[in-house]
Write a protein that holds these residues in place. Sequence first.
Motif, mmCIF file in Angstrom:
data_model
loop_
_atom_site.group_PDB
_atom_site.id
_atom_site.type_symbol
_atom_site.label_atom_id
_atom_site.label_comp_id
_atom_site.label_asym_id
_atom_site.label_seq_id
_atom_site.Cartn_x
_atom_site.Cartn_y
_atom_site.Cartn_z
ATOM 1 N N UNK A 104 -22.492 -18.623 5.354
ATOM 2 C CA UNK A 104 -23.724 -18.019 5.542
ATOM 3 C C UNK A 104 -23.612 -16.562 5.049
ATOM 4 N N UNK A 105 -24.618 -15.799 4.372
ATOM 5 C CA UNK A 105 -24.793 -14.574 3.831
ATOM 6 C C UNK A 105 -26.074 -14.120 4.243
ATOM 7 N N UNK A 106 -26.500 -12.808 4.441
ATOM 8 C CA UNK A 106 -27.803 -12.245 4.431
ATOM 9 C C UNK A 106 -28.014 -11.183 3.538
ATOM 10 N N UNK A 107 -28.779 -11.402 2.631
ATOM 11 C CA UNK A 107 -29.415 -10.549 1.812
ATOM 12 C C UNK A 107 -30.383 -9.656 2.015
ATOM 13 N N UNK A 108 -30.254 -8.159 2.033
ATOM 14 C CA UNK A 108 -31.333 -7.466 2.865
ATOM 15 C C UNK A 108 -31.748 -6.194 1.938
ATOM 16 N N UNK A 109 -32.863 -5.459 2.590
ATOM 17 C CA UNK A 109 -33.264 -4.355 1.835
ATOM 18 C C UNK A 109 -33.920 -3.491 2.923
ATOM 19 N N UNK A 110 -33.884 -2.111 2.739
ATOM 20 C CA UNK A 110 -34.696 -1.581 3.540
ATOM 21 C C UNK A 110 -35.491 -0.481 2.814
ATOM 22 N N UNK A 111 -36.638 0.227 3.407
ATOM 23 C CA UNK A 111 -37.490 1.175 3.177
ATOM 24 C C UNK A 111 -37.280 2.268 3.912
ATOM 25 N N UNK A 112 -37.461 3.565 3.700
ATOM 26 C CA UNK A 112 -37.332 4.539 4.406
ATOM 27 C C UNK A 112 -38.300 5.732 4.206
ATOM 28 N N UNK A 113 -37.983 6.576 5.102
ATOM 29 C CA UNK A 113 -39.038 7.637 4.892
ATOM 30 C C UNK A 113 -38.275 8.798 3.880
ATOM 31 N N UNK A 114 -36.910 8.816 3.702
ATOM 32 C CA UNK A 114 -36.274 9.648 2.706
ATOM 33 C C UNK A 114 -34.976 9.154 2.575
ATOM 34 N N UNK A 115 -33.904 9.835 2.156
ATOM 35 C CA UNK A 115 -32.589 9.692 1.831
ATOM 36 C C UNK A 115 -31.436 9.772 2.770
ATOM 37 N N UNK A 116 -31.488 10.429 3.939
ATOM 38 C CA UNK A 116 -30.657 10.963 5.039
ATOM 39 C C UNK A 116 -30.813 10.725 6.358
ATOM 40 N N UNK A 117 -30.432 9.710 7.080
ATOM 41 C CA UNK A 117 -30.954 9.624 8.510
ATOM 42 C C UNK A 117 -30.420 10.601 9.349
ATOM 43 N N UNK A 118 -29.197 11.242 8.840
ATOM 44 C CA UNK A 118 -28.855 12.493 9.677
ATOM 45 C C UNK A 118 -29.737 13.624 9.612
ATOM 46 N N UNK A 119 -30.618 13.800 8.682
ATOM 47 C CA UNK A 119 -31.509 14.823 8.704
ATOM 48 C C UNK A 119 -32.851 14.383 9.300
ATOM 49 N N UNK A 120 -32.927 13.230 9.877
ATOM 50 C CA UNK A 120 -34.297 12.803 10.565
ATOM 51 C C UNK A 120 -34.989 11.755 9.610
ATOM 52 N N UNK A 121 -34.685 11.275 8.644
ATOM 53 C CA UNK A 121 -35.445 10.156 8.137
ATOM 54 C C UNK A 121 -35.179 8.766 8.761
#
Length: 228
Positions: free
Chosen positions: A2-19
Amino acid sequence: MREIIFDTETTGLDPKSGDRMVEIGCIEMVNRVPTGNTFHAYFNPDRDMPAAAEAVHGLSISFLSDKPRFHEKAAEFLEFIGEEAKLVAHNAGFDFGFVNSELDMCGLPPLSRERMVDTVAMARTRHPGAKNSLDALCTRYGIDRSHRTRHGALLDAELLAQVYVELTGGRQIGLSLAADLETSDVVTLVAIRRDRPFRTPRPHAASAEELAAHSAFLETVKSPLWND
């Protein structure tokens, strides 16, 4: 497997900067075949949406304002991916970074990087020096992406699932040697063959008329090699 293929969309490029993550799409595959089971969700990021990010995925704050927060869907997401399945993503470090950031804000443990499979790294190994974006790989493998006018997590996961099959052996993967199969796969193949109904062999010998016609034809051949 079993494998999970996934993708995300975000507000920007870096979660450490608040995205923040605003969309995730997951496709379940078993033995490299999509099962039809998916997980898909949009999230209210509780912040603005930069114009550059919205231009990529088309998700506005107006659209996301009534969507659940990640913590409201976290349990459902974790149940879907399970604890052992490999997690396949294109530039997987990026997606893992955002998912783990969201999990951390929920007080939940991060996804283990040992589960991570990065199709960008796989593509670079298989096609060194070539373009290895999702679009480029779809073109290389003849995968239809005409309906992809913007990025979308579930749509991109569906395309990536097809790319992943190609990167791991292609549509002919089932023709690999039995030595490469897991024991359970071999047992399954044997069981399938034993379950097939018995069919009486069909006669395949030439008839007397066919043999006579063949002999007559041979008589017309001048200087046949088989007489040398």
